[in-house]
Structures are given as C-alpha cells and as structure tokens.
Design a protein around this motif. Structure first.
Motif, PDB file in Angstrom:
ATOM      1  N   PRO A  89       0.808  -1.220   0.000  1.00  0.00           N
ATOM      2  CA  PRO A  89       0.000   0.000   0.000  1.00  0.00           C
ATOM      3  C   PRO A  89       0.844   1.275   0.000  1.00  0.00           C
ATOM      4  N   GLY A  90       2.130   1.150   0.335  1.00  0.00           N
ATOM      5  CA  GLY A  90       2.989   2.329   0.353  1.00  0.00           C
ATOM      6  C   GLY A  90       3.735   2.567  -0.934  1.00  0.00           C
ATOM      7  N   MET A  91       3.479   1.739  -1.973  1.00  0.00           N
ATOM      8  CA  MET A  91       4.231   1.827  -3.215  1.00  0.00           C
ATOM      9  C   MET A  91       3.322   1.958  -4.425  1.00  0.00           C
ATOM     10  N   LYS A  92       3.842   2.649  -5.427  1.00  0.00           N
ATOM     11  CA  LYS A  92       3.183   2.718  -6.736  1.00  0.00           C
ATOM     12  C   LYS A  92       4.158   2.118  -7.739  1.00  0.00           C
ATOM     13  N   THR A  93       3.685   1.197  -8.584  1.00  0.00           N
ATOM     14  CA  THR A  93       4.579   0.500  -9.502  1.00  0.00           C
ATOM     15  C   THR A  93       4.151   0.688 -10.953  1.00  0.00           C
ATOM     16  N   ALA A  94       5.111   0.483 -11.840  1.00  0.00           N
ATOM     17  CA  ALA A  94       4.845   0.526 -13.285  1.00  0.00           C
ATOM     18  C   ALA A  94       5.584  -0.642 -13.931  1.00  0.00           C
ATOM     19  N   PRO A  95       4.890  -1.517 -14.668  1.00  0.00           N
ATOM     20  CA  PRO A  95       5.570  -2.634 -15.339  1.00  0.00           C
ATOM     21  C   PRO A  95       6.467  -2.124 -16.452  1.00  0.00           C
ATOM     22  N   ILE A  96       7.640  -2.744 -16.610  1.00  0.00           N
ATOM     23  CA  ILE A  96       8.572  -2.290 -17.643  1.00  0.00           C
ATOM     24  C   ILE A  96       9.070  -3.435 -18.515  1.00  0.00           C
ATOM     25  N   GLY A  97       8.348  -4.554 -18.483  1.00  0.00           N
ATOM     26  CA  GLY A  97       8.705  -5.629 -19.394  1.00  0.00           C
ATOM     27  C   GLY A  97       9.167  -6.877 -18.680  1.00  0.00           C
ATOM     28  N   SER A  98       9.553  -7.856 -19.459  1.00  0.00           N
ATOM     29  CA  SER A  98       9.954  -9.141 -18.908  1.00  0.00           C
ATOM     30  C   SER A  98      11.124  -9.709 -19.700  1.00  0.00           C
ATOM     31  N   GLN A 140       7.705 -19.526 -18.128  1.00  0.00           N
ATOM     32  CA  GLN A 140       7.749 -18.425 -17.178  1.00  0.00           C
ATOM     33  C   GLN A 140       8.850 -17.436 -17.544  1.00  0.00           C
ATOM     34  N   ARG A 141       8.559 -16.164 -17.338  1.00  0.00           N
ATOM     35  CA  ARG A 141       9.538 -15.095 -17.562  1.00  0.00           C
ATOM     36  C   ARG A 141       9.692 -14.305 -16.268  1.00  0.00           C
ATOM     37  N   VAL A 142      10.767 -13.550 -16.172  1.00  0.00           N
ATOM     38  CA  VAL A 142      10.946 -12.646 -15.035  1.00  0.00           C
ATOM     39  C   VAL A 142      10.406 -11.281 -15.433  1.00  0.00           C
ATOM     40  N   HIS A 143       9.451 -10.794 -14.656  1.00  0.00           N
ATOM     41  CA  HIS A 143       8.826  -9.504 -14.930  1.00  0.00           C
ATOM     42  C   HIS A 143       9.471  -8.417 -14.062  1.00  0.00           C
ATOM     43  N   PHE A 144       9.577  -7.219 -14.619  1.00  0.00           N
ATOM     44  CA  PHE A 144      10.237  -6.127 -13.909  1.00  0.00           C
ATOM     45  C   PHE A 144       9.308  -4.938 -13.747  1.00  0.00           C
ATOM     46  N   GLU A 145       9.536  -4.218 -12.658  1.00  0.00           N
ATOM     47  CA  GLU A 145       8.730  -3.045 -12.353  1.00  0.00           C
ATOM     48  C   GLU A 145       9.623  -1.933 -11.823  1.00  0.00           C
ATOM     49  N   ALA A 146       9.200  -0.696 -12.079  1.00  0.00           N
ATOM     50  CA  ALA A 146       9.776   0.460 -11.401  1.00  0.00           C
ATOM     51  C   ALA A 146       8.817   0.825 -10.279  1.00  0.00           C
ATOM     52  N   ILE A 190      11.071  13.325  -9.198  1.00  0.00           N
ATOM     53  CA  ILE A 190      10.923  11.874  -9.037  1.00  0.00           C
ATOM     54  C   ILE A 190       9.716  11.375  -9.831  1.00  0.00           C
ATOM     55  N   LEU A 191       8.626  12.121  -9.787  1.00  0.00           N
ATOM     56  CA  LEU A 191       7.429  11.720 -10.530  1.00  0.00           C
ATOM     57  C   LEU A 191       7.700  11.723 -12.037  1.00  0.00           C
ATOM     58  N   ASP A 192       8.476  12.690 -12.501  1.00  0.00           N
ATOM     59  CA  ASP A 192       8.835  12.741 -13.918  1.00  0.00           C
ATOM     60  C   ASP A 192       9.689  11.536 -14.297  1.00  0.00           C
ATOM     61  N   LEU A 193      10.668  11.183 -13.456  1.00  0.00           N
ATOM     62  CA  LEU A 193      11.526  10.035 -13.753  1.00  0.00           C
ATOM     63  C   LEU A 193      10.736   8.731 -13.699  1.00  0.00           C
ATOM     64  N   PHE A 194       9.789   8.657 -12.780  1.00  0.00           N
ATOM     65  CA  PHE A 194       8.959   7.455 -12.695  1.00  0.00           C
ATOM     66  C   PHE A 194       8.116   7.292 -13.953  1.00  0.00           C
TER      67      PHE A 194
END
Length: 292
Positions: free
Chosen positions: A155-164, A259-265, A276-280
């Motif tokens: 609940p303390g994090m916001k994530t964005a998928p960036i591929g696998s 199965q693949r390894v998925h990544f998130e920022a 920070i919001l711009d970089l995210f």
C-alpha cells in the motif's frame, strides 16, 4: 511578513521525511551544520520552536508538523509549475536509485541513457541490492525509485511494469557437448527468495531431472562465470547471456521455460517531488530489449 525562503521549507520537509538532520544534509548536498543553521533561522523568524529532542534525535514539534503539512503542497506546486515552464530542462536533483542485479543489466542502462540525455542536471546515485532490501529502503525514504523483479505489492508503493525477460537453461560448451543433463549435473540458482529459484525447481521436476547438487549464489554474473567454466548448469536471464550464447561459450541444455521474469519500477505512493514523478513516468515507458 516573515522572511522565510523556499530552501528553508525544503529543509524542513526533508528532515521530516528522512528523520534526521544528517540524512537531510546528505539529500540536499550540504552539511549538517548548514541544516542546523537553516532551522535556527526559521525558528528565529517565526518566534517558535519547531523541533524537540527525543533521546538523541530532534523531531518536529506539533507546530513544526503543521507547518510542514501546510507548506508541502504549496512548495511542490510551485516547484512543479517552474519545472513545467522549462519542460524540466533545468531540473536539478540528486536521485537515489536502487536496482536488483538482473534489472540493472536488463533495463537500467536505457533509463540512465535517457536521463543523461534529457535531464542533464540530475545526478544519479545507484546502488544494487536484493529486492527485499530495496523495498524496505524505498518505504523508509532512503531510495527514491527502485527497479526490481515483480510483481510486488504494497500500500505504500506505486509500480509501473517495464517488461519481462526470458529464462534460459544454459551450461558451458564442454558440458553441453557431453550431453548436458544426460549426466548428473550440479545446478546453480539464486537463493530461494528469487523468482528464478522457484522456476528452476519447477522445470527440473517437470523434466524429471534430479541435479547432483543444488547450489545457490546471490550474484548472477558470478553464476554465469561458474557455468561457463564447466561447473554445472543454471537457469539464467537471456539478456545477460545473449552474447555468450552467440559466441558458443554457453549453450542451451533444456527447452526455455514458459515463465519469464517480470520487472517493475516503483516509487512511494505519497511521493510528491515532481522530479521523481517525472523520472517514474519515464521509467514506465521503458521496454526491456526482447530476446533476439
């Protein structure tokens, strides 16, 4: 009107966020005495004490907390307006980035290249660590943005998928030429907190393979060198061994798992810093180089 500058408010906000004068000084690229001097200036201008001592720590008083809570949206709003007016071209900051080893090899280089090209005033402090510690550091405010294997949820994090990334069962050329898993082989894997560890177990069981030994190592590059030198097989990220496969020093010894390894920022949910919001937002536009 009291003569309070923007850097005074910024100082209070970082002390509040990070918990100590020393941490705020590091974040603002100054010294602890300079931070203390800024706090004294604010207190003298306002005529109130904004901090109180608790043990060895100085913490915001009730008045100090109210000042920070009321000032932060105003400060961030003004900062965002000024940065937007210049299309963020003049943005300056020191951004603390954390990354897992596989993410660092797979997606971090493209991110760094884009930041250096488009945000030259931003200094990046990059540390590699394990996913569990990266999450703790992010939530504690000692990292601003992290890149890690997912999915992760908090609940303390916001994530964005960036591929696998595809995974490859590989062994050194001599081991592969001798039949690979036709003979009992030692297997190398990341520790059990890694998604690679679970996939390694699942695929070995699916193929009815009992390894001679199952070793663990917390460094993927070290595992690659071990396997290249003929000491068994390992399930490895394709992006990290692509050149070795092309050169023939590593060869595939089992079909690639589905199965693949998925990544998130990830950043903190309450993050308000416009840089920070711009970089995210930029991180969310990354696309990991797919397997050739």
């Amino acid at each position: 009107m009291k003569r309070i500058a923007l850097f005074h408010l910024e100082t209070l906000m970082w002390i509040h966020r990070l918990g100590t004068f020393a941490a705020a000084a590091h974040r603002l690229n100054t010294t602890q005495p300079a931070i203390s001097a800024r706090v004294r200036e604010i207190e003298e201008q306002l005529g109130v004490s904004l901090f109180q001592r608790e043990g060895r720590r100085m913490v915001l008083s009730a008045r100090g907390r109210r000042l920070v809570q009321a000032s932060e949206p105003l400060y961030r709003g003004l900062e965002h307006v000024l940065l937007e007016a210049s299309d963020f071209a003049g943005a300056t900051a020191s951004v603390r980035i954390g990354s897992g080893e596989i993410a660092a090899a797979s997606c971090l280089p493209a991110f760094i290249q884009a930041v250096e090209r488009d945000r030259p005033g931003i200094a990046m402090e990059i540390d590699l660590d394990l996913t569990a510690r990266l999450l703790q550091q992010l939530l504690a405010g000692t990292r601003d943005i992290v890149f890690l294997a997912g999915p992760v949820a908090s609940p303390g994090m916001k994530t964005a998928p960036i591929g696998s990334v595809e995974l490859v069962w590989a062994a050194g050329a001599q081991v592969a030429a001798a039949g690979g898993f036709d003979q009992p082989l030692p297997v190398w894997s990341l520790p059990d907190h890694s998604p690679l560890h679970a996939v390694s177990h699942e695929t070995l069981e699916a193929h009815g393979i009992a390894p001679r030994a199952l070793h663990t190592c917390n460094n993927v590059r070290a595992m690659i060198e071990i396997v290249v030198n003929g000491q068994g097989a390992a399930l490895l990220p394709e992006t990290m061994i692509r050149d070795r496969l092309a050169a023939g020093t590593l060869r595939e010894v089992l079909p690639r798992p589905l199965q693949r390894v998925h990544f998130e920022a990830a950043i903190r949910t309450r993050e308000k810093d416009p840089v920070i919001l711009d970089l995210f937002a930029r991180a969310g536009q990354l696309a990991i180089d797919p397997a050739a």
